[in-house]
Design a protein around this motif. Structure first.
Motif, PDB file in Angstrom:
ATOM      1  N   GLY A  34       0.803  -1.216   0.000  1.00  0.00           N
ATOM      2  CA  GLY A  34       0.000   0.000   0.000  1.00  0.00           C
ATOM      3  C   GLY A  34       0.832   1.259   0.000  1.00  0.00           C
ATOM      4  O   GLY A  34       1.856   1.350   0.670  1.00  0.00           O
ATOM      5  N   TYR A  35       0.370   2.254  -0.761  1.00  0.00           N
ATOM      6  CA  TYR A  35       1.060   3.539  -0.869  1.00  0.00           C
ATOM      7  C   TYR A  35       0.551   4.508   0.191  1.00  0.00           C
ATOM      8  O   TYR A  35      -0.660   4.641   0.403  1.00  0.00           O
ATOM      9  N   HIS A  36       1.496   5.207   0.861  1.00  0.00           N
ATOM     10  CA  HIS A  36       1.165   6.266   1.810  1.00  0.00           C
ATOM     11  C   HIS A  36       1.935   7.521   1.412  1.00  0.00           C
ATOM     12  O   HIS A  36       3.166   7.518   1.418  1.00  0.00           O
ATOM     13  N   VAL A  39       5.466   9.009   2.712  1.00  0.00           N
ATOM     14  CA  VAL A  39       6.189   7.933   3.404  1.00  0.00           C
ATOM     15  C   VAL A  39       6.762   6.938   2.392  1.00  0.00           C
ATOM     16  O   VAL A  39       7.942   6.593   2.430  1.00  0.00           O
ATOM     17  N   SER A  40       5.930   6.502   1.453  1.00  0.00           N
ATOM     18  CA  SER A  40       6.337   5.446   0.519  1.00  0.00           C
ATOM     19  C   SER A  40       7.381   5.897  -0.487  1.00  0.00           C
ATOM     20  O   SER A  40       8.190   5.089  -0.949  1.00  0.00           O
ATOM     21  N   ASP A  58      -2.349  -3.790  -3.041  1.00  0.00           N
ATOM     22  CA  ASP A  58      -2.768  -3.130  -1.804  1.00  0.00           C
ATOM     23  C   ASP A  58      -3.568  -4.066  -0.916  1.00  0.00           C
ATOM     24  O   ASP A  58      -4.440  -4.798  -1.382  1.00  0.00           O
ATOM     25  N   THR A  70     -10.029   7.128   1.213  1.00  0.00           N
ATOM     26  CA  THR A  70      -8.903   6.217   1.440  1.00  0.00           C
ATOM     27  C   THR A  70      -8.333   5.717   0.124  1.00  0.00           C
ATOM     28  O   THR A  70      -7.112   5.745  -0.103  1.00  0.00           O
ATOM     29  N   GLY A  73      -6.415   8.278  -1.784  1.00  0.00           N
ATOM     30  CA  GLY A  73      -5.079   8.486  -1.225  1.00  0.00           C
ATOM     31  C   GLY A  73      -4.131   7.357  -1.544  1.00  0.00           C
ATOM     32  O   GLY A  73      -2.972   7.589  -1.923  1.00  0.00           O
ATOM     33  N   ARG A  74      -4.608   6.121  -1.440  1.00  0.00           N
ATOM     34  CA  ARG A  74      -3.732   4.966  -1.646  1.00  0.00           C
ATOM     35  C   ARG A  74      -3.406   4.744  -3.124  1.00  0.00           C
ATOM     36  O   ARG A  74      -2.410   4.092  -3.450  1.00  0.00           O
ATOM     37  N   TYR A 163      -2.675   9.233  12.530  1.00  0.00           N
ATOM     38  CA  TYR A 163      -3.568   9.065  11.384  1.00  0.00           C
ATOM     39  C   TYR A 163      -4.188  10.370  10.901  1.00  0.00           C
ATOM     40  O   TYR A 163      -4.905  10.376   9.895  1.00  0.00           O
ATOM     41  N   ASN A 165      -2.992  12.848   9.349  1.00  0.00           N
ATOM     42  CA  ASN A 165      -2.616  13.274   8.001  1.00  0.00           C
ATOM     43  C   ASN A 165      -3.280  12.426   6.921  1.00  0.00           C
ATOM     44  O   ASN A 165      -3.328  12.818   5.757  1.00  0.00           O
ATOM     45  N   ARG A 166      -3.817  11.259   7.296  1.00  0.00           N
ATOM     46  CA  ARG A 166      -4.494  10.393   6.313  1.00  0.00           C
ATOM     47  C   ARG A 166      -6.005  10.601   6.323  1.00  0.00           C
ATOM     48  O   ARG A 166      -6.670  10.380   5.312  1.00  0.00           O
TER      49      ARG A 166
END
Length: 412
Positions: A34-36, A39-40, A58, A70, A73-74, A163, A165-166
């Motif tokens: 999964g992409y964040h 971070v990723s 994912d 979600t 974002g991912r 969490y 920021n997500r």
């Protein structure tokens, strides 16, 4: 096992162990969970510097809030700047991503192996565990919770800081989780009084389990249990109750009709809609009790449920084989020799780190250990043996490097 059978050397491990190896291997395929954003990217650049290839599969590729925040974002545009291939769970996600990013060229709709393994032909994988559970608990109702934001083992401040920021409305989610907790406590107490069978509460792994143990202390037919994979518990249960979590999807793949219990007039924007669409829905405890006692008077649209499973989870696709076929193509096109320079040196370093961590006791390490419960050599070997007995895995070996990292290879 199946990738190893095709000649891949496969490392399976905890996040920290795998991240360590990405620094010291060359020319590999990294299967990303999964992409964040923010971070990723650093990890992806590290992989590319080592001639690695990022492939995205994912672990949270379907269940989302009504605004799809979600998924958006991912599967943000940045992911496609790094990923060679993106495996999607269903056509609905493809339509969303195409509309949002315009990216389609490196996307393949496959479904996810975790759901394919729930289909009837794979139920033999769980038979031993199902038998043990039934022998221990008899007939029971399984209640799964997903209130890890409102009942987190690390507390509310951690959730908001980690969490925030997500999820832009994280404080609202935390607050509603607490409403759900109260509703489920009320439901379970009602079930304990009206149903002459055991009620097993299985909290999310990040929840503070002791909260529930304290609440239900002294109620003989309520047990708080978190042990192993949820799948054998779903198969062993007479009924499955949840708020809005992925166990509803898993139950549906297993051929069971899950029960969704949500407070009346709940905020639609912070509830994941797909688990509700495959469930029969109730908003108060007496309704649930009446359904359990008088099931025949209730109807459900099975065709609609199956359509949801196909649209969002590619129920009718052979997910595992499609993914393997594409990974074989990637390997063939990336023909330079894999370099595993100093790999044993890195394994020794990881072993030393493991030994050091085993002597430490702190909340962060306890949190990780809890999340990795069931991810161990004994359990992985047991699964491999079951596959062997059913002629699925005949030419692979399993090597343990440390507590949380293993390697599957093809037998020579």
């Amino acid at each position: 096992n199946l990738l190893a059978h095709e000649g891949f050397d496969c490392y399976l491990g905890s996040k920290s162990n795998i991240y360590h190896l990405t620094k010291h291997l060359k020319n590999y395929i990294y299967l990303d969970k999964g992409y964040h954003a923010g971070v990723s990217e650093q990890l992806y650049m590290q992989i590319q510097r080592n001639d690695g290839i990022v492939v995205n599969l994912d672990e949270e590729g379907a269940v989302d809030f009504s605004d799809n925040s979600t998924l958006k974002g991912r599967y943000a545009s940045q992911l496609f700047d790094y990923a060679n291939t993106v495996f999607l769970w269903g056509i609905k996600q493809y339509e969303l991503i195409k509309k949002q990013t315009g990216k389609t060229e490196n996307i393949i709709i496959t479904g996810h192996p975790r759901f394919e393994l729930l289909k009837p032909r794979f139920h033999y994988l769980y038979n031993q565990d199902v038998k043990k559970i039934i022998q221990k608990y008899g007939k029971f109702i399984l209640v799964n919770t997903n209130m890890s934001f409102g009942n987190n083992i690390k507390g509310d401040d951690f959730v908001i800081n980690n969490y925030g920021n997500r999820f832009k409305n994280i404080k609202k989610i935390v607050k509603f989780d607490k409403v759900k907790i109260n509703a489920f406590v009320e439901l379970i107490i009602e079930l304990s009084k009206k149903m002459h069978k055991t009620i097993i509460l299985r909290p999310h792994p990040e929840e503070a389990h002791n909260y529930y143990k304290d609440v239900f202390k002294g109620i003989d037919n309520v047990r708080v249990v978190y042990s192993g994979s949820v799948v054998p518990w779903l198969l062993a249960a007479d009924e499955v109750i949840h708020p809005d979590c992925t166990t509803a999807i898993e139950s549906s793949f297993l051929g069971k009709l899950p029960i969704s219990y949500m407070p009346e007039d709940h905020p639609k924007d912070i509830v994941t809609k797909i688990p509700l669409e495959v469930s029969i829905k109730f908003s108060n405890a007496p309704q649930v009790v009446d359904y359990l006692i008088n099931k025949k008077k209730y109807s459900n649209d099975e065709n609609k449920r199956h359509q949801v499973l196909d649209d969002y989870f590619s129920y009718n696709k052979p997910a595992t084989q499609l993914i393997i076929n594409k990974l074989k193509e990637i390997r063939i096109s990336n023909t330079s020799e894999t370099i595993q320079k100093n790999i044993w040196k890195q394994i020794i370093l990881l072993k030393l780190k493991e030994s050091y961590n085993s002597l430490k006791r702190n909340n962060d390490l306890d949190f990780v250990r809890k999340k990795l419960q069931g991810f161990d050599h004994e359990n992985i070997k047991k699964i491999q043996n079951i596959l062997l007995e059913n002629a699925i895995s005949t030419k692979t070996t399993l090597k343990k490097y440390n507590k949380y990292i293993f390697m599957f290879t093809k037998k020579q």
